[in-house]
Design a protein around this motif. Structure first.
Motif, PDB file in Angstrom:
ATOM      1  N   PHE A   3       0.836  -1.195   0.000  1.00 30.28           N
ATOM      2  CA  PHE A   3       0.000   0.000   0.000  1.00 30.28           C
ATOM      3  C   PHE A   3       0.873   1.248   0.000  1.00 30.28           C
ATOM      4  N   ASP A   4       0.441   2.251  -0.742  1.00 35.51           N
ATOM      5  CA  ASP A   4       0.989   3.595  -0.620  1.00 35.51           C
ATOM      6  C   ASP A   4       0.433   4.196   0.673  1.00 35.51           C
ATOM      7  N   LEU A   5       0.978   5.333   1.094  1.00 37.44           N
ATOM      8  CA  LEU A   5       0.533   5.936   2.351  1.00 37.44           C
ATOM      9  C   LEU A   5      -0.299   7.201   2.126  1.00 37.44           C
ATOM     10  N   ASP A   6       0.316   8.288   1.676  1.00 34.09           N
ATOM     11  CA  ASP A   6      -0.404   9.563   1.540  1.00 34.09           C
ATOM     12  C   ASP A   6      -1.553   9.443   0.551  1.00 34.09           C
ATOM     13  N   MET A   7      -2.748   9.743   1.011  1.00 38.46           N
ATOM     14  CA  MET A   7      -3.979   9.751   0.224  1.00 38.46           C
ATOM     15  C   MET A   7      -4.384   8.374  -0.283  1.00 38.46           C
ATOM     16  N   LEU A  71       3.905  19.122  13.880  1.00 41.85           N
ATOM     17  CA  LEU A  71       2.730  19.743  13.269  1.00 41.85           C
ATOM     18  C   LEU A  71       1.999  18.836  12.278  1.00 41.85           C
ATOM     19  N   GLY A  72       2.717  17.936  11.644  1.00 45.49           N
ATOM     20  CA  GLY A  72       2.115  17.118  10.597  1.00 45.49           C
ATOM     21  C   GLY A  72       1.507  15.817  11.073  1.00 45.49           C
ATOM     22  N   VAL A  73       2.321  14.979  11.662  1.00 50.46           N
ATOM     23  CA  VAL A  73       1.883  13.627  12.021  1.00 50.46           C
ATOM     24  C   VAL A  73       0.662  13.606  12.934  1.00 50.46           C
ATOM     25  N   PRO A  74       0.594  14.414  13.989  1.00 49.52           N
ATOM     26  CA  PRO A  74      -0.527  14.271  14.937  1.00 49.52           C
ATOM     27  C   PRO A  74      -1.911  14.471  14.345  1.00 49.52           C
ATOM     28  N   VAL A  75      -2.020  15.183  13.224  1.00 51.36           N
ATOM     29  CA  VAL A  75      -3.350  15.440  12.668  1.00 51.36           C
ATOM     30  C   VAL A  75      -3.677  14.565  11.458  1.00 51.36           C
ATOM     31  N   HIS A  76      -2.828  13.580  11.163  1.00 57.48           N
ATOM     32  CA  HIS A  76      -3.150  12.636  10.095  1.00 57.48           C
ATOM     33  C   HIS A  76      -4.325  11.767  10.514  1.00 57.48           C
ATOM     34  N   THR A  77      -5.157  11.419   9.565  1.00 61.85           N
ATOM     35  CA  THR A  77      -6.303  10.557   9.816  1.00 61.85           C
ATOM     36  C   THR A  77      -6.347   9.449   8.774  1.00 61.85           C
ATOM     37  N   PRO A  78      -6.991   8.331   9.080  1.00 59.63           N
ATOM     38  CA  PRO A  78      -7.088   7.256   8.085  1.00 59.63           C
ATOM     39  C   PRO A  78      -8.033   7.628   6.955  1.00 59.63           C
ATOM     40  N   MET A  79      -7.713   7.206   5.771  1.00 60.57           N
ATOM     41  CA  MET A  79      -8.638   7.350   4.653  1.00 60.57           C
ATOM     42  C   MET A  79      -9.807   6.392   4.859  1.00 60.57           C
ATOM     43  N   PRO A  80     -10.987   6.716   4.362  1.00 56.56           N
ATOM     44  CA  PRO A  80     -12.119   5.802   4.492  1.00 56.56           C
ATOM     45  C   PRO A  80     -11.784   4.411   3.962  1.00 56.56           C
ATOM     46  N   GLY A  81     -12.013   3.411   4.786  1.00 55.31           N
ATOM     47  CA  GLY A  81     -11.763   2.038   4.375  1.00 55.31           C
ATOM     48  C   GLY A  81     -10.356   1.535   4.595  1.00 55.31           C
ATOM     49  N   ALA A  82      -9.452   2.399   5.090  1.00 53.14           N
ATOM     50  CA  ALA A  82      -8.052   1.990   5.232  1.00 53.14           C
ATOM     51  C   ALA A  82      -7.894   0.811   6.191  1.00 53.14           C
ATOM     52  N   ALA A  83      -8.433   0.933   7.383  1.00 55.95           N
ATOM     53  CA  ALA A  83      -8.287  -0.139   8.369  1.00 55.95           C
ATOM     54  C   ALA A  83      -8.915  -1.430   7.861  1.00 55.95           C
ATOM     55  N   THR A 110       3.293   7.753  11.193  1.00 60.03           N
ATOM     56  CA  THR A 110       1.931   7.874  10.681  1.00 60.03           C
ATOM     57  C   THR A 110       1.203   6.541  10.735  1.00 60.03           C
ATOM     58  N   VAL A 111       1.861   5.488  10.304  1.00 60.28           N
ATOM     59  CA  VAL A 111       1.245   4.151  10.353  1.00 60.28           C
ATOM     60  C   VAL A 111       0.910   3.777  11.787  1.00 60.28           C
ATOM     61  N   GLU A 117      -1.932  -2.432  11.315  1.00 54.32           N
ATOM     62  CA  GLU A 117      -1.041  -3.569  11.568  1.00 54.32           C
ATOM     63  C   GLU A 117      -0.370  -3.975  10.257  1.00 54.32           C
ATOM     64  N   VAL A 118       0.865  -3.556  10.094  1.00 55.31           N
ATOM     65  CA  VAL A 118       1.604  -3.868   8.876  1.00 55.31           C
ATOM     66  C   VAL A 118       2.901  -4.576   9.238  1.00 55.31           C
TER      67      VAL A 118
END
Length: 202
Positions: A3-7, A71-83, A110-111, A117-118
Motif C-alpha cells: 500500500f501507498d501511504l499519503d492519500m 505539526l504534521g503527524v498528529p493530525v493525520h487521519t485514516p482514509m475511508p476504508g483503510a483499516a 503515521t502508520v 497492523e503492517v
C-alpha cells in the motif's frame, strides 16, 4: 499486499498544509499549501523545487522534516476504508507492506498513529524505486492513488490497484494502465474477496 501511504491509507493533507504554512513563515516564502495538497505523491524535494531555487531546496527540506513530527503527524487521519482494507488482507493470511515517498521516520509514525497492523514500512521511495521493496516482500499487488504507483507496481512485478482519492480520476488511472481502479478503499475488501494472486482479476 503493498500500500501507498499519503492519500491511499492516510489523509495527510491537513498535516502537510500546516507544515508548509509554518515553513512559509520561517522562510518568508509564499507556499500555496492548498494547491500543494492537491498533488501529493512525489518526493518533498520535487515540490519544494516549484517554489525555491534548487540550491535552497536541501535546507528547506531539512527544516520541513524538522517541523513535521510536531505539526504534521498528529493530525493525520485514516482514509475511508483503510483499516478495513488492511484487515481484509490479514484476515486472509496475507502480509502488508507500506511503501511511500514519505521519509522512514514520519511514515512509520503515521502508520503507528493510524493503528494499522503492517509487516514493514519502507520510506523515501517513489515511482519505480518502490519496485525493489515490493519485489523483496513478494507483494502480489500494490495499491496507490498516483500514476507513479502504477509504475511502481509494474517495476515490482505486482498487480496495479488504484484508488481515486488522490490527484487522478478513475478514468485517468485506467488510461494510465491501472489493472484495477477503485473509487476508494471502502471498495477494496469486496474486490479483494474476488481476487487471488495469480488468478483472474474481477
Amino acid at each position: 499486499m503493498g500500500f501507498d501511504l499519503d492519500m491511499t491509507l492516510a489523509d495527510t493533507r491537513s498535516g502537510i498544509a500546516a507544515v508548509y504554512d509554518e515553513l512559509s513563515v520561517r522562510l518568508g516564502v509564499p507556499f500555496d499549501s492548498e494547491a500543494i495538497v492537491t498533488r501529493l505523491g512525489p518526493p518533498l524535494e520535487d515540490e519544494l523545487a516549484n517554489w525555491l531555487p534548487l540550491d535552497e531546496v536541501p535546507a528547506a527540506a531539512a527544516l520541513y522534516r524538522e517541523i513535521y513530527p510536531e505539526l504534521g503527524v498528529p493530525v493525520h487521519t485514516p482514509m475511508p476504508g483503510a483499516a478495513q482494507a488492511v484487515e481484509a488482507v490479514r484476515a486472509n493470511g496475507g502480509g502488508v507492506i507500506v511503501v511511500t515517498a514519505k521519509n522512514q521516520r514520519d511514515a512509520t509514525s503515521t502508520v503507528r498513529l493510524l493503528g494499522l497492523e503492517v509487516d514493514e514500512v519502507v520510506g523515501s521511495a517513489f515511482g519505480t524505486d518502490k519496485g525493489t521493496a515490493l519485489a523483496r516482500f513478494g507483494a502480489a499487488a500494490y495499491v496507490g492513488d498516483h500514476v507513479a504507483d502504477i509504475k511502481a507496481a509494474r517495476a515490482g512485478g505486482a498487480v496495479s490497484v488504484t484508488v481515486a482519492t488522490g490527484p487522478y480520476t478513475l478514468g485517468e488511472l485506467r488510461d494510465h494502465g491501472a489493472d484495477v481502479a477503485l473509487g476508494d478503499l471502502t471498495e477494496f475488501a469486496d474486490w479483494y474477496a474476488g481476487w487471488r494472486p495469480g488468478g483472474e482479476l474481477r
